[in-house]
Write an enzyme that holds these catalytic residues in place. Sequence first.
Site, PDB file in Angstrom:
ATOM      1  N   VAL A  73      22.008 -43.169 -19.357  1.00  0.00           N
ATOM      2  CA  VAL A  73      23.024 -42.210 -19.303  1.00  0.00           C
ATOM      3  C   VAL A  73      24.550 -42.980 -19.655  1.00  0.00           C
ATOM      4  O   VAL A  73      25.294 -42.374 -20.451  1.00  0.00           O
ATOM      5  CB  VAL A  73      23.138 -41.464 -17.948  1.00  0.00           C
ATOM      6  CG1 VAL A  73      24.475 -40.552 -18.032  1.00  0.00           C
ATOM      7  CG2 VAL A  73      21.878 -40.414 -17.998  1.00  0.00           C
ATOM      8  N   TYR A  74      24.858 -44.036 -18.920  1.00  0.00           N
ATOM      9  CA  TYR A  74      26.025 -44.788 -19.038  1.00  0.00           C
ATOM     10  C   TYR A  74      26.271 -45.274 -20.332  1.00  0.00           C
ATOM     11  O   TYR A  74      27.140 -45.070 -21.052  1.00  0.00           O
ATOM     12  CB  TYR A  74      26.150 -45.932 -18.129  1.00  0.00           C
ATOM     13  CG  TYR A  74      27.205 -46.618 -18.226  1.00  0.00           C
ATOM     14  CD1 TYR A  74      28.511 -46.345 -18.087  1.00  0.00           C
ATOM     15  CD2 TYR A  74      27.005 -48.201 -18.603  1.00  0.00           C
ATOM     16  CE1 TYR A  74      29.601 -47.093 -18.293  1.00  0.00           C
ATOM     17  CE2 TYR A  74      28.202 -48.930 -19.023  1.00  0.00           C
ATOM     18  CZ  TYR A  74      29.337 -48.586 -18.542  1.00  0.00           C
ATOM     19  OH  TYR A  74      30.645 -49.438 -19.093  1.00  0.00           O
ATOM     20  N   SER A  75      24.931 -45.891 -21.048  1.00  0.00           N
ATOM     21  CA  SER A  75      24.925 -46.524 -22.242  1.00  0.00           C
ATOM     22  C   SER A  75      25.300 -45.382 -23.293  1.00  0.00           C
ATOM     23  O   SER A  75      26.130 -45.427 -24.306  1.00  0.00           O
ATOM     24  CB  SER A  75      23.660 -47.393 -22.488  1.00  0.00           C
ATOM     25  OG  SER A  75      23.432 -48.374 -21.617  1.00  0.00           O
ATOM     26  N   SER A  77      26.904 -42.414 -23.004  1.00  0.00           N
ATOM     27  CA  SER A  77      28.465 -42.217 -22.936  1.00  0.00           C
ATOM     28  C   SER A  77      29.246 -43.318 -23.879  1.00  0.00           C
ATOM     29  O   SER A  77      30.154 -43.003 -24.513  1.00  0.00           O
ATOM     30  CB  SER A  77      28.835 -42.203 -21.584  1.00  0.00           C
ATOM     31  OG  SER A  77      29.024 -43.522 -20.811  1.00  0.00           O
TER      32      SER A  77
END
Length: 243
Positions: free
Chosen positions: A115-117, A119
């Site tokens: 999820v972070y990657s 974004s």
Amino acid sequence: VAPARDTADIADLAERGAITRQLDVTKPAQCQSAVEDVVSETGRLDCLVNNAGFAQHGPVEDIPTRLIEDQYDVNLFGPHRLIRAALPHMREAESGTIVNVSSVSGRLSSPGMGVYSSSKAALESLSDALRVEVANVGVDVVLVEPGPVETQFEDRAQSSLDDLDRSDSYADLYATVEDWGVVGSMTAIPPEDVASVILEAGVSPEPEARYTVGPGSRLLALAGLLPDRIRDGIFSLIRRVAG
């Protein structure tokens, strides 16, 4: 001008002479007024640095959509709000630099950090398109891609796991993510190193499109060039060892 959601977090900058103010990048009206106030008070806007961000860790299946929306609201929509507010002034001046602080994770997505990657990958794609779109009006768009940094960032990223209803099938993956946090702290670089690169990008008359900061970031960027099958095999091996 240094804004933050909580100005107490940047009190040391105020003591050193910076103009500080409150800004929550998830609030469109605040983003617009922050830019307008700077232009009104100083008469110009030379550089916008989009540095606000946080990491939501965990397996993709375990992360509720509402938390993914929070991740994108800060890491992607926030920079977009400020870019839209800043560009009219830069276009009128026919000069300016937009520095988007991304992450090497935007180029290498690992299990438990999808999820972070994603974004940051979205921010990278947005920046690549914008760089060409505004080049003819004298505006530069730059990506700065740090690896682990000696801040509270990773502590918050690890605490984001507490918000999840953990699936038993991902127990080994949670262990892997926690181990990554330990490894990251061992390879983290001082925040001043990142700040100096941001400054270089912001004042350079011909900045690079991307600046990879720190040995850990450069190593992970190279890992992102590996064939998918090899990269997936390495991540699977790490997961088995951690589990």
